[in-house]
Motif scaffolding. Structure first.
Motif, PDB file in Angstrom:
ATOM      1  N   GLY A 188       0.829  -1.190   0.000  1.00 13.50           N
ATOM      2  CA  GLY A 188       0.000   0.000   0.000  1.00 13.50           C
ATOM      3  C   GLY A 188       0.870   1.249   0.000  1.00 13.50           C
ATOM      4  N   ASP A 189       0.455   2.282   0.746  1.00 14.55           N
ATOM      5  CA  ASP A 189       1.232   3.522   0.803  1.00 14.55           C
ATOM      6  C   ASP A 189       2.134   3.579   2.033  1.00 14.55           C
ATOM      7  OD1 ASP A 189      -0.558   3.936   2.863  1.00 14.55           O
ATOM      8  OD2 ASP A 189      -1.507   5.709   1.995  1.00 14.55           O
ATOM      9  N   PHE A 190       2.299   2.446   2.706  1.00 12.97           N
ATOM     10  CA  PHE A 190       3.054   2.388   3.963  1.00 12.97           C
ATOM     11  C   PHE A 190       4.500   2.844   3.777  1.00 12.97           C
ATOM     12  CE2 PHE A 190       5.583  -0.081   7.092  1.00 12.97           C
ATOM     13  CZ  PHE A 190       4.944   0.265   8.265  1.00 12.97           C
ATOM     14  N   GLN A 191       5.179   2.311   2.754  1.00 21.06           N
ATOM     15  CA  GLN A 191       6.565   2.709   2.515  1.00 21.06           C
ATOM     16  C   GLN A 191       6.629   4.116   1.929  1.00 21.06           C
ATOM     17  OE1 GLN A 191       7.546  -0.728   0.052  1.00 21.06           O
ATOM     18  NE2 GLN A 191       8.852  -1.557   1.657  1.00 21.06           N
ATOM     19  N   ALA A 192       5.655   4.461   1.098  1.00 21.21           N
ATOM     20  CA  ALA A 192       5.659   5.786   0.467  1.00 21.21           C
ATOM     21  C   ALA A 192       5.583   6.900   1.505  1.00 21.21           C
ATOM     22  CB  ALA A 192       4.500   5.892  -0.516  1.00 21.21           C
ATOM     23  N   ARG A 193       4.834   6.698   2.592  1.00 18.84           N
ATOM     24  CA  ARG A 193       4.773   7.706   3.646  1.00 18.84           C
ATOM     25  C   ARG A 193       6.143   7.883   4.304  1.00 18.84           C
ATOM     26  NH1 ARG A 193      -0.202   9.382   4.951  1.00 18.84           N
ATOM     27  NH2 ARG A 193      -1.933   8.200   4.060  1.00 18.84           N
ATOM     28  N   ARG A 194       6.867   6.798   4.460  1.00 16.38           N
ATOM     29  CA  ARG A 194       8.201   6.881   5.036  1.00 16.38           C
ATOM     30  C   ARG A 194       9.167   7.570   4.076  1.00 16.38           C
ATOM     31  NH1 ARG A 194       8.150   2.358   9.119  1.00 16.38           N
ATOM     32  NH2 ARG A 194      10.425   2.272   9.093  1.00 16.38           N
ATOM     33  N   MET A 195       8.950   7.365   2.768  1.00 18.21           N
ATOM     34  CA  MET A 195       9.839   7.928   1.745  1.00 18.21           C
ATOM     35  C   MET A 195       9.377   9.285   1.241  1.00 18.21           C
ATOM     36  SD  MET A 195      10.605   4.645  -0.709  1.00 18.21           S
ATOM     37  CE  MET A 195       8.914   4.630  -1.314  1.00 18.21           C
ATOM     38  N   ASN A 196       8.132   9.669   1.581  1.00 21.25           N
ATOM     39  CA  ASN A 196       7.503  10.869   1.015  1.00 21.25           C
ATOM     40  C   ASN A 196       7.527  10.809  -0.509  1.00 21.25           C
ATOM     41  OD1 ASN A 196       6.129  13.331   1.048  1.00 21.25           O
ATOM     42  ND2 ASN A 196       8.026  14.512   1.001  1.00 21.25           N
ATOM     43  N   ALA A 197       7.016   9.725  -1.055  1.00 20.94           N
ATOM     44  CA  ALA A 197       6.948   9.517  -2.502  1.00 20.94           C
ATOM     45  C   ALA A 197       5.495   9.639  -2.946  1.00 20.94           C
ATOM     46  CB  ALA A 197       7.490   8.137  -2.866  1.00 20.94           C
ATOM     47  N   TYR A 244       2.436  10.964  -6.167  1.00 20.68           N
ATOM     48  CA  TYR A 244       2.110  11.223  -7.565  1.00 20.68           C
ATOM     49  C   TYR A 244       0.918  12.163  -7.592  1.00 20.68           C
ATOM     50  CZ  TYR A 244      -1.949   8.113  -7.117  1.00 20.68           C
ATOM     51  OH  TYR A 244      -3.142   7.555  -6.732  1.00 20.68           O
ATOM     52  N   ARG A 245       0.799  12.908  -8.698  1.00 22.98           N
ATOM     53  CA  ARG A 245      -0.349  13.787  -8.869  1.00 22.98           C
ATOM     54  C   ARG A 245      -1.380  13.071  -9.728  1.00 22.98           C
ATOM     55  NH1 ARG A 245      -0.631  18.917  -7.660  1.00 22.98           N
ATOM     56  NH2 ARG A 245       1.636  19.222  -7.718  1.00 22.98           N
ATOM     57  N   PRO A 246      -2.608  12.903  -9.228  1.00 23.75           N
ATOM     58  CA  PRO A 246      -3.629  12.168  -9.984  1.00 23.75           C
ATOM     59  C   PRO A 246      -3.892  12.797 -11.349  1.00 23.75           C
ATOM     60  CG  PRO A 246      -4.349  12.536  -7.725  1.00 23.75           C
ATOM     61  CD  PRO A 246      -3.113  13.350  -7.928  1.00 23.75           C
ATOM     62  N   GLU A 247      -4.338  11.963 -12.278  1.00 26.94           N
ATOM     63  CA  GLU A 247      -4.696  12.470 -13.594  1.00 26.94           C
ATOM     64  C   GLU A 247      -5.806  13.517 -13.459  1.00 26.94           C
ATOM     65  OE1 GLU A 247      -4.006   9.277 -17.061  1.00 26.94           O
ATOM     66  OE2 GLU A 247      -5.510   8.680 -15.585  1.00 26.94           O
ATOM     67  N   GLY A 248      -5.694  14.582 -14.206  1.00 27.32           N
ATOM     68  CA  GLY A 248      -6.676  15.646 -14.118  1.00 27.32           C
ATOM     69  C   GLY A 248      -6.400  16.621 -13.006  1.00 27.32           C
ATOM     70  N   GLY A 249      -5.258  16.459 -12.311  1.00 28.91           N
ATOM     71  CA  GLY A 249      -4.898  17.377 -11.241  1.00 28.91           C
ATOM     72  C   GLY A 249      -5.411  16.905  -9.893  1.00 28.91           C
ATOM     73  N   GLY A 250      -5.384  17.809  -8.940  1.00 30.10           N
ATOM     74  CA  GLY A 250      -5.798  17.456  -7.593  1.00 30.10           C
ATOM     75  C   GLY A 250      -4.610  17.332  -6.668  1.00 30.10           C
ATOM     76  N   LYS A 251      -4.912  17.071  -5.410  1.00 32.20           N
ATOM     77  CA  LYS A 251      -3.878  16.970  -4.377  1.00 32.20           C
ATOM     78  C   LYS A 251      -3.017  15.732  -4.600  1.00 32.20           C
ATOM     79  CE  LYS A 251      -3.393  16.816   0.669  1.00 32.20           C
ATOM     80  NZ  LYS A 251      -4.131  16.737   1.957  1.00 32.20           N
ATOM     81  N   PRO A 252      -1.678  15.857  -4.482  1.00 31.33           N
ATOM     82  CA  PRO A 252      -0.813  14.685  -4.640  1.00 31.33           C
ATOM     83  C   PRO A 252      -1.170  13.581  -3.646  1.00 31.33           C
ATOM     84  CG  PRO A 252       0.495  16.690  -4.694  1.00 31.33           C
ATOM     85  CD  PRO A 252      -0.891  17.095  -4.281  1.00 31.33           C
ATOM     86  N   GLU A 253      -1.049  12.345  -4.093  1.00 31.80           N
ATOM     87  CA  GLU A 253      -1.304  11.176  -3.262  1.00 31.80           C
ATOM     88  C   GLU A 253      -0.034  10.337  -3.164  1.00 31.80           C
ATOM     89  OE1 GLU A 253      -4.667   8.931  -4.568  1.00 31.80           O
ATOM     90  OE2 GLU A 253      -5.849  10.719  -5.072  1.00 31.80           O
ATOM     91  N   PHE A 254       0.049   9.553  -2.105  1.00 31.17           N
ATOM     92  CA  PHE A 254       1.192   8.664  -1.953  1.00 31.17           C
ATOM     93  C   PHE A 254       1.100   7.520  -2.958  1.00 31.17           C
ATOM     94  CE2 PHE A 254       1.114  10.539   2.355  1.00 31.17           C
ATOM     95  CZ  PHE A 254       2.432  10.959   2.419  1.00 31.17           C
ATOM     96  N   VAL A 255       2.254   7.165  -3.539  1.00 18.02           N
ATOM     97  CA  VAL A 255       2.298   5.994  -4.412  1.00 18.02           C
ATOM     98  C   VAL A 255       2.079   4.736  -3.582  1.00 18.02           C
ATOM     99  CG1 VAL A 255       3.890   7.124  -6.017  1.00 18.02           C
ATOM    100  CG2 VAL A 255       4.810   5.677  -4.175  1.00 18.02           C
ATOM    101  N   HIS A 256       1.778   3.647  -4.252  1.00 22.48           N
ATOM    102  CA  HIS A 256       1.695   2.349  -3.606  1.00 22.48           C
ATOM    103  C   HIS A 256       2.848   1.486  -4.124  1.00 22.48           C
ATOM    104  CE1 HIS A 256      -2.638   2.339  -1.926  1.00 22.48           C
ATOM    105  NE2 HIS A 256      -2.176   3.582  -1.989  1.00 22.48           N
ATOM    106  N   ALA A 257       3.436   0.685  -3.244  1.00 23.78           N
ATOM    107  CA  ALA A 257       4.643  -0.069  -3.590  1.00 23.78           C
ATOM    108  C   ALA A 257       4.440  -1.557  -3.376  1.00 23.78           C
ATOM    109  CB  ALA A 257       5.824   0.422  -2.749  1.00 23.78           C
ATOM    110  N   LEU A 258       5.079  -2.340  -4.253  1.00 22.35           N
ATOM    111  CA  LEU A 258       5.055  -3.797  -4.160  1.00 22.35           C
ATOM    112  C   LEU A 258       6.465  -4.315  -4.385  1.00 22.35           C
ATOM    113  CD1 LEU A 258       2.479  -2.834  -6.247  1.00 22.35           C
ATOM    114  CD2 LEU A 258       1.756  -5.136  -5.571  1.00 22.35           C
TER     115      LEU A 258
END
Length: 430
Positions: A357-366, A368-382
């Motif tokens: 999920g976004d567990f590692q992304a929160r630690r890394m502050n990684a 992406y900006r959703p298509e069409g704009g909007g507030k950036p969201e954390f990536v999900h990692a596998l």
């Protein structure tokens, strides 16, 4: 790492999920620390506002020649400035304590993950292939004549101590061929991007994927502060560390063949014979970086990528979903792929494929900006092994062993071995 706002909104759910993993409830302690931190921030902001008002009054008093008022207000500004600095320092200290505590808490399992305490509670999803009928009693890899001639633990121990291996001749080439075959399969059939990464990383990279701070004893650190990677998951996942990535570039699917280093601090007495558990080994690692909506589908895809390697090598395996008590620290769900080892007469793990999920992304502050704009969201990692090279070598030689001590090799490897089809009882490829 967890989002403290989500814990505030549903502390009962957070504690219930931790309890499923066999941990203690943590929401109360986290929220108490969070409330204290927020109170210091609010107090600092109020004092800052008072300081700003007093600063304006200072200028007004000076303008009208009110010396007594000017001095009193100037003293008040200095007092509020000191209050602001003190409260901000206290808030920063509490913020650090909260972050440090959050960094030690494992990810929350998906609802679909079976409850359980250990590997005996894992649930089998499927099997592929049937264990071979040998017509004789199969032995473990280090007992096969053709293998033992190329497997030199004595020299490895002289060089480095226990739990290291030295490979020679045909066995060394077979080991190398397996890694090359896996990389090629993932690139050509599965569309993964081949990546070569360092094996020494900064501490923040180990923190980003969850190896630190809780599991430092399981890895090696150099005197100058670098950490040796336990898996290329660390480097591949951290390629987006601190980045705001373009949504159009997702998913990013990467694969790397690397040396890996693990102290095996928590495995004393386990698998001490043979090359199943070593301090230094090679692995072909897969990592995918996705958006929030496609992570679970990518998990199934990555599992199939790992399974495809075993199928191409004609090695029987089974795939299980790990129970809550057997999952790794950063995972929300994990599929273990276990290959059949006839010498042991059982399936052994050769790949773990995890959705974090976004567990590692929160630690890394990684993000992406959703298509069409909007507030950036954390990536999900596998991440997932595709596969552990040494364990694949064990599986190939044990499943292909012959009564005379030679080993018949999978057809998929023949082109990587100059056309050789067998590891002879003398350790040579023929």
């Amino acid at each position: 790492m967890h989002d403290i706002r989500a814990i505030r909104e549903n502390p009962e759910m957070f504690d219930a999920a931790l309890t499923r993993r066999g941990g203690a409830a943590m929401a109360s302690a986290l929220l108490e620390l969070d409330a204290e931190r927020r109170a210091r921030i609010a107090a600092a902001e109020a004092a800052q506002a008072e300081q700003n008002r007093a600063s304006k009054d200072v200028a007004a008093a000076k303008g009208r020649g009110d010396e007594a008022g000017f001095q009193r207000l100037r003293d008040l500004v200095a007092e509020k400035k000191a209050d602001v600095a003190r409260m901000q320092a206290e808030a920063a200290l509490l913020d650090g304590r909260l972050r440090d505590l959050l960094l030690t808490i494992p990810n929350l399992p998906l609802d679909s993950v079976p409850d359980g305490a250990g590997e005996e509670d894992n649930v089998e999803l499927r099997r592929w292939g049937a264990p071979r009928d040998f017509g004789f009693r199969p032995v473990e890899h280090f007992q096969i004549a053709g293998v033992s001639r190329g497997l030199d633990f004595e020299t490895a121990a002289k060089l480095s101590g226990s739990r290291f291996m030295l490979l020679r001749g045909g066995l060394a080439r077979l080991h190398r061929a397996l890694a090359q075959f896996m990389i090629d399969l993932h690139i050509t059939r599965h569309g993964l991007e081949e990546t070569w990464t360092p094996v020494m990383v900064l501490e923040e990279m180990m923190t980003g994927t969850g190896q630190l701070p809780k599991f430092g004893e399981d890895s090696y650190q150099t005197r100058d502060g670098y950490w040796l990677i336990p898996t290329a998951e660390v480097t591949l996942t951290n390629t987006v560390h601190g980045d705001l990535v373009d949504h159009a570039s997702l998913p990013r699917r990467m694969v790397a063949h690397s040396q890996c280093f693990r102290s095996e601090a928590g495995s004393a007495g386990r698998d001490t014979t043979g090359m199943l558990r070593q301090h230094q080994f090679e692995k072909v690692e897969m990592v995918s970086i996705t958006d929030a909506g496609t992570g679970l589908a990518e998990h199934e895809r990555m599992t199939r990528c790992a399974e495809a390697v075993l199928e191409a090598l004609d090695l029987p395996y089974r795939t299980v979903v790990l129970c809550t008590g057997d999952m790794g620290f950063s995972a929300r769900i994990t599929h273990d792929i276990e290959v059949w080892l006839p010498g042991q007469g059982r399936y052994r793990e050769i790949s773990s494929v995890s959705y974090c999920g976004d567990f590692q992304a929160r630690r890394m502050n990684a993000r992406y900006r959703p298509e069409g704009g909007g507030k950036p969201e954390f990536v999900h990692a596998l991440n997932g092994s595709g596969l552990a090279v040494g364990r694949a070598l064990i599986a190939v030689v044990e499943n292909g062993q012959q009564e005379d001590g030679s080993v018949d090799l999978p057809a998929a490897l023949h082109p990587y071995l100059g056309g050789a089809t067998r590891l002879g009882a003398d350790g040579a490829l023929v």
